[in-house]
Write a protein that holds these residues in place. Structure first.
Motif, PDB file in Angstrom:
ATOM      1  N   VAL A 136     -40.136  40.994  40.739  1.00 19.07           N
ATOM      2  CA  VAL A 136     -39.591  39.641  40.616  1.00 19.07           C
ATOM      3  C   VAL A 136     -40.774  38.693  40.581  1.00 19.07           C
ATOM      4  CG1 VAL A 136     -38.227  37.831  41.731  1.00 19.07           C
ATOM      5  CG2 VAL A 136     -37.436  40.205  41.782  1.00 19.07           C
TER       6      VAL A 136
ATOM      7  N   VAL B 143     -36.682  38.965  36.567  1.00 20.92           N
ATOM      8  CA  VAL B 143     -36.455  40.255  37.204  1.00 20.92           C
ATOM      9  C   VAL B 143     -36.734  41.366  36.194  1.00 20.92           C
ATOM     10  CG1 VAL B 143     -34.757  41.756  38.324  1.00 20.92           C
ATOM     11  CG2 VAL B 143     -34.676  39.286  38.697  1.00 20.92           C
TER      12      VAL B 143
ATOM     13  N   LEU C 291     -25.590  35.657  46.916  1.00 19.64           N
ATOM     14  CA  LEU C 291     -26.103  36.230  45.682  1.00 19.64           C
ATOM     15  C   LEU C 291     -25.127  37.252  45.132  1.00 19.64           C
ATOM     16  CD1 LEU C 291     -28.873  36.182  47.856  1.00 19.64           C
ATOM     17  CD2 LEU C 291     -29.731  35.947  45.549  1.00 19.64           C
TER      18      LEU C 291
ATOM     19  N   THR D 220     -33.655  37.405  45.506  1.00 16.90           N
ATOM     20  CA  THR D 220     -33.412  37.920  44.158  1.00 16.90           C
ATOM     21  C   THR D 220     -33.794  39.392  44.077  1.00 16.90           C
ATOM     22  OG1 THR D 220     -33.751  35.734  43.178  1.00 16.90           O
ATOM     23  CG2 THR D 220     -34.008  37.636  41.713  1.00 16.90           C
TER      24      THR D 220
ATOM     25  N   VAL E  36     -29.190  38.395  38.469  1.00 16.87           N
ATOM     26  CA  VAL E  36     -28.763  37.898  39.773  1.00 16.87           C
ATOM     27  C   VAL E  36     -28.281  36.466  39.628  1.00 16.87           C
ATOM     28  CG1 VAL E  36     -29.498  37.368  42.135  1.00 16.87           C
ATOM     29  CG2 VAL E  36     -30.424  39.392  40.964  1.00 16.87           C
TER      30      VAL E  36
ATOM     31  N   ASP F  16     -27.161  33.167  41.914  1.00 14.57           N
ATOM     32  CA  ASP F  16     -27.335  32.693  43.283  1.00 14.57           C
ATOM     33  C   ASP F  16     -26.703  31.332  43.498  1.00 14.57           C
ATOM     34  OD1 ASP F  16     -29.117  31.047  41.904  1.00 14.57           O
ATOM     35  OD2 ASP F  16     -30.884  32.030  42.690  1.00 14.57           O
TER      36      ASP F  16
ATOM     37  N   SER G 193     -25.010  40.459  42.093  1.00 12.71           N
ATOM     38  CA  SER G 193     -25.664  41.278  41.080  1.00 12.71           C
ATOM     39  C   SER G 193     -24.914  42.590  40.977  1.00 12.71           C
ATOM     40  CB  SER G 193     -27.125  41.554  41.441  1.00 12.71           C
ATOM     41  OG  SER G 193     -27.733  42.353  40.439  1.00 12.71           O
TER      42      SER G 193
END
Length: 158
Positions: A19, A8, A107, A132, A115, A117, A109
């Motif tokens: 991404v 990312v 997820l 993401t 991130v 997951d 963040s």
């Protein structure tokens, strides 16, 4: 089996997110040049008219909701490659990702480009890349409506 990792690259000030990763489609989200950044949104805006989303170079539709009182108002909808995705908060820190109406993962963040997951099914590369990107671009999680309303009332009365 080797795990697929997404890289990312988020620049909130510039309004760009990319991404990428081995075996993943490249997802890019760009805020319109010259538009001021909203400090509460990692990519700088929730206004669809100011965002351009591409998945592997092809345009994709993105519709972030306004982000107000209800958790659901922080949802982000995407249509990419004939697939519908929705990211919507489900707790203070996490949001659930659905594909064509079916929940596929959770997820988290905080808006710093990282991130975390958890998948209920093995994600397809498109699922992983789009999920993401959405989590990194908009952050995840939200307070419940009653807590948000209490904060607003407290500010008005205080």
């Amino acid at each position: 089996m080797t795990a697929v990792h997404a890289h990312v690259a988020l620049d909130g000030a510039a309004g760009t997110l990319r991404v990428s990763g081995a075996g993943l489609p490249v997802v890019e989200l760009v805020r319109a040049a010259g538009t001021p950044a909203d400090a509460h949104v990692p990519v700088g805006t929730r206004k669809a008219a100011l965002l351009t989303l591409t998945v592997d170079g092809a345009p994709a539709a993105i519709r972030p909701a306004r982000g107000r009182l209800l958790r659901r108002s922080y949802r982000v909808d995407v249509r990419a490659g004939g697939v519908r995705y929705r990211l919507v908060p489900c707790s203070y820190e996490e949001s659930r990702l659905s594909r064509d109406g079916r929940r596929i993962g959770t997820l988290a963040s905080s808006g710093d480009g990282r991130v975390t997951d958890t998948w209920e099914i093995r994600p397809a590369p498109l699922d992983l890349a789009v999920g993401t990107a959405l989590a990194a671009a908009f952050g995840t999680g939200a307070a419940p409506w009653w807590e948000t309303l209490g904060d607003v009332l407290g500010e008005l009365l205080g």
